[in-house]
Design a protein around this motif. Structure first.
Motif, PDB file in Angstrom:
ATOM      1  N   LEU A  35       0.839  -1.198   0.000  1.00  0.00           N
ATOM      2  CA  LEU A  35       0.000   0.000   0.000  1.00  0.00           C
ATOM      3  C   LEU A  35       0.868   1.239   0.000  1.00  0.00           C
ATOM      4  CD1 LEU A  35      -2.584  -1.083   2.744  1.00  0.00           C
ATOM      5  CD2 LEU A  35      -2.859  -1.285   0.258  1.00  0.00           C
ATOM      6  N   ASP A  36       0.296   2.357  -0.473  1.00  0.00           N
ATOM      7  CA  ASP A  36       1.007   3.620  -0.351  1.00  0.00           C
ATOM      8  C   ASP A  36       1.020   4.043   1.120  1.00  0.00           C
ATOM      9  OD1 ASP A  36      -1.340   5.806   0.033  1.00  0.00           O
ATOM     10  OD2 ASP A  36      -1.999   4.233  -1.351  1.00  0.00           O
ATOM     11  N   THR A  37       1.879   5.018   1.410  1.00  0.00           N
ATOM     12  CA  THR A  37       2.096   5.409   2.808  1.00  0.00           C
ATOM     13  C   THR A  37       0.819   5.883   3.475  1.00  0.00           C
ATOM     14  OG1 THR A  37       4.389   5.996   2.335  1.00  0.00           O
ATOM     15  CG2 THR A  37       3.400   6.945   4.302  1.00  0.00           C
ATOM     16  N   ARG A  38       0.052   6.701   2.787  1.00  0.00           N
ATOM     17  CA  ARG A  38      -1.157   7.257   3.396  1.00  0.00           C
ATOM     18  C   ARG A  38      -2.149   6.156   3.733  1.00  0.00           C
ATOM     19  NH1 ARG A  38      -5.183  11.669   0.518  1.00  0.00           N
ATOM     20  NH2 ARG A  38      -6.372  12.236   2.383  1.00  0.00           N
ATOM     21  N   THR A  39      -2.336   5.203   2.830  1.00  0.00           N
ATOM     22  CA  THR A  39      -3.270   4.108   3.086  1.00  0.00           C
ATOM     23  C   THR A  39      -2.740   3.172   4.164  1.00  0.00           C
ATOM     24  OG1 THR A  39      -3.967   4.240   0.771  1.00  0.00           O
ATOM     25  CG2 THR A  39      -4.597   2.271   1.995  1.00  0.00           C
ATOM     26  N   ALA A  40      -1.428   2.929   4.138  1.00  0.00           N
ATOM     27  CA  ALA A  40      -0.854   2.027   5.136  1.00  0.00           C
ATOM     28  C   ALA A  40      -1.003   2.592   6.545  1.00  0.00           C
ATOM     29  CB  ALA A  40       0.614   1.777   4.814  1.00  0.00           C
ATOM     30  N   ALA A  47      -7.524  -2.342  13.380  1.00  0.00           N
ATOM     31  CA  ALA A  47      -7.373  -3.190  14.572  1.00  0.00           C
ATOM     32  C   ALA A  47      -6.196  -2.674  15.380  1.00  0.00           C
ATOM     33  CB  ALA A  47      -7.153  -4.653  14.175  1.00  0.00           C
ATOM     34  N   ARG A  48      -6.129  -3.074  16.640  1.00  0.00           N
ATOM     35  CA  ARG A  48      -5.090  -2.579  17.531  1.00  0.00           C
ATOM     36  C   ARG A  48      -3.709  -3.012  17.071  1.00  0.00           C
ATOM     37  NH1 ARG A  48      -7.681  -3.671  23.578  1.00  0.00           N
ATOM     38  NH2 ARG A  48      -9.456  -2.190  23.377  1.00  0.00           N
ATOM     39  N   ARG A  49      -3.595  -4.279  16.679  1.00  0.00           N
ATOM     40  CA  ARG A  49      -2.284  -4.787  16.299  1.00  0.00           C
ATOM     41  C   ARG A  49      -1.786  -4.150  15.010  1.00  0.00           C
ATOM     42  NH1 ARG A  49      -1.992  -9.542  14.694  1.00  0.00           N
ATOM     43  NH2 ARG A  49       0.232  -9.789  15.015  1.00  0.00           N
ATOM     44  N   TRP A  50      -2.698  -3.668  14.166  1.00  0.00           N
ATOM     45  CA  TRP A  50      -2.289  -3.046  12.915  1.00  0.00           C
ATOM     46  C   TRP A  50      -1.682  -1.665  13.150  1.00  0.00           C
ATOM     47  CZ3 TRP A  50      -3.783  -4.438   7.579  1.00  0.00           C
ATOM     48  CH2 TRP A  50      -4.212  -5.758   7.476  1.00  0.00           C
ATOM     49  N   ALA A  51      -1.927  -1.072  14.316  1.00  0.00           N
ATOM     50  CA  ALA A  51      -1.448   0.288  14.569  1.00  0.00           C
ATOM     51  C   ALA A  51       0.071   0.349  14.676  1.00  0.00           C
ATOM     52  CB  ALA A  51      -2.085   0.836  15.838  1.00  0.00           C
ATOM     53  N   ARG A  52       0.699  -0.733  15.106  1.00  0.00           N
ATOM     54  CA  ARG A  52       2.154  -0.692  15.295  1.00  0.00           C
ATOM     55  C   ARG A  52       2.928  -1.245  14.105  1.00  0.00           C
ATOM     56  NH1 ARG A  52       4.216  -5.687  16.595  1.00  0.00           N
ATOM     57  NH2 ARG A  52       2.706  -7.305  17.159  1.00  0.00           N
ATOM     58  N   ILE A  53       2.270  -1.979  13.208  1.00  0.00           N
ATOM     59  CA  ILE A  53       2.977  -2.573  12.083  1.00  0.00           C
ATOM     60  C   ILE A  53       3.517  -1.522  11.115  1.00  0.00           C
ATOM     61  CG2 ILE A  53       2.772  -4.120  10.106  1.00  0.00           C
ATOM     62  CD1 ILE A  53       2.894  -5.503  12.798  1.00  0.00           C
TER      63      ILE A  53
END
Length: 504
Positions: A35-40, A47-53
């Protein structure tokens, strides 16, 4: 009833299961990296775990153009065409563009500030940061963001592109902390940016790209780069302006580590490559107003020369002198790409003064339709170790003059040379026409080790970077039976009839 409520509660808990958080980290990284930076960064809301990836992305692209409204691009296109004609309407349109830029920059700075300055759970790690923005009255804001990114994220590769603002402004790149400067390995300054000061403080800088530098930049600043950055290995100067009339840029650095140099349409009068002992890759895009002087380049192996010549007289006199001078000062070169562009293109046929003993691969691209076969023939005989010869003649809509193979072959038999070429293995020619049969017959007769011949009526060169290429043939019109027979007869009459022949 109590049991029924417990069953319903268990069903609701099972339906509310967070399956996105259950995905493994490696799979989440694969998804976000595509994904591009803005979408990523926006996936943190899933989800919570996606916030740190996304904090572990190797590169972040933060571009103000991603948040500009669609009508801004249409307004820019109109102003570039000097529309509208009415002065009042044009002033109103400029004011609208300025407001769009101001609002976009406000949102850009707010978002980037939250991303960099505010505390996060866990440490963000990023290697590359690319910034694109408009210059604002607060020039230090972006510099503070860059300092925070280099210090907190560990950014080592930095790219800064400044878009033209309304009214125009120049961005000054400043990193106040010398400790942060020493961490930057790669720096790219694009478009309306001032020349970065105090480059001697960037002790670890190995790659520097300067693009669209303003005319206010003194020409002495460019050769000083090699002295201020002793570990610099890659230097690209693209479309750099210089307002001085006698702008002579001399690269004389016998202790430099520079291995790659790209010069693309800079407005210098003279470019003197006097002494660069470690230079292995050179790409020059030259216009008829620029003179290049080649000095000591003992390690040069890969070369890309593009001549953007428009005037007939200049091409005939100066263009060939530039090429001959270069070919006579590159004894270690193994890979050479020569390209001619412009409306009126021609080179006086003249073999190099000195042999190209180590040349292995040669591409001559975008040749004029009226080219003389004696010129590439001279290059061939000057390169006794040449193994691959690729020639590209651009397709023309003009009808080809009538030629007869028979009369041409009689002339070439009379000119058959006594010496041969014993290393050429492959010949690929795009844009082959009947008038090129003399050159083909010459190659077949002198190249004793030839293994593969590809002849295409039409095609193009696909460039893989600056020093590698791929020949892509297209079937413009099918070969007639007579033409195929004539070409096969040529090959069979040569010293090596067992040549793989491909006609397209």
């Amino acid at each position: 009833m109590a049991m029924l409520r417990r069953v319903r509660r268990r069903k609701s808990e099972s339906t509310a299961e967070d399956r996105l958080s259950a995905l493994p980290d490696d799979l989440i990284r694969v998804i976000t990296n595509k994904l591009d930076t803005r979408t990523a960064l926006a996936t943190a809301a899933l989800a919570r775990r996606w916030a740190r990836i996304p904090r572990e992305r190797p590169a972040l692209d933060l571009r103000v153009s991603d948040i500009l409204p669609p009508h801004y691009s249409r307004s820019v296109a109109l102003r570039q065409r000097h529309l509208p004609r009415d002065e009042a309407t044009a002033t109103m349109l400029d004011a609208l563009m300025s407001r769009c830029e101001s609002l976009a920059m406000t949102a850009f700075i707010h978002g980037v500030t939250n991303l960099i300055i505010l505390p996060h759970h866990g440490r963000r790690r990023t290697k590359t940061l690319r910034l694109e923005f408009f210059q604002t009255s607060d020039g230090g804001c972006v510099n503070r963001l860059i300092a925070a990114a280099v210090g907190a994220w560990g950014v080592t590769d930095l790219e800064v592109v400044v878009l033209r603002s309304t009214p125009p402004a120049v961005y000054s790149f400043i990193v106040p902390d010398d400790n942060l400067k020493s961490r930057i390995r790669s720096l790219t300054m694009g478009k309306h940016s001032a020349f970065p000061p105090d480059l001697h403080s960037y002790g670890a800088l190995t790659t520097l790209v300067l693009r669209d530098m303003p005319a206010s930049t003194p020409h002495e600043a460019y050769p000083m780069l090699l002295n201020e950055c002793p570990w610099l290995q890659v230097l690209h100067l693209k479309y750099c302006l210089c307002a001085e009339i006698c702008s002579i840029v001399v690269f004389d650095a016998p202790c430099s580590q520079l291995g790659e140099l790209v010069l693309e349409e800079c407005s210098f009068l003279v470019i003197d490559l006097r002494d660069l002992p470690m230079l292995a890759r050179l790409a020059c895009r030259l216009t008829d107003t620029v003179r290049v002087e080649f000095g000591s380049l003992p390690s040069l192996m890969h070369t890309n020369l593009t001549f953007c010549l428009e005037d007939y007289s200049i091409v005939e006199t100066k263009g060939n002198d530039k090429l001959d001078q270069f070919l006579s000062t590159s004894p270690a070169m193994t890979n050479l790409l020569i390209r001619f562009t412009g409306l009126r293109r021609w080179v006086v046929p003249k073999p190099p003064d000195k042999p190209l003993l180590h040349l292995k691969r040669l591409l001559v691209a975008d040749l004029p339709l009226n080219w003389d076969v004696s010129w590439p023939r001279g290059l061939l005989m000057a390169a006794p170790s040449l193994e691959v010869l690729h020639i590209h003649v651009p397709h023309s809509e003009e009808p080809e003059p009538e030629y007869r193979y028979g009369s041409m072959l009689i002339r070439v038999w009379k000119l058959r040379p006594q010496l041969g070429h014993h290393h050429l293995k492959e010949l690929v020619m795009l844009g082959f026409q009947q008038r090129h049969a003399v050159f083909l017959k010459y190659l077949v007769s002198v190249c004793t080790f030839l293994r593969r011949i590809v002849l295409c009526r039409d095609g193009h060169v696909r460039y893989n970077g600056l020093w590698d290429w791929e020949m892509v043939g297209q079937q413009a019109c099918p070969w007639s039976v007579d033409d195929e027979m004539v070409v096969k007869t040529m090959i069979n009459s040569g010293p090596n009839p067992l040549v793989q022949l491909i006609l397209r």
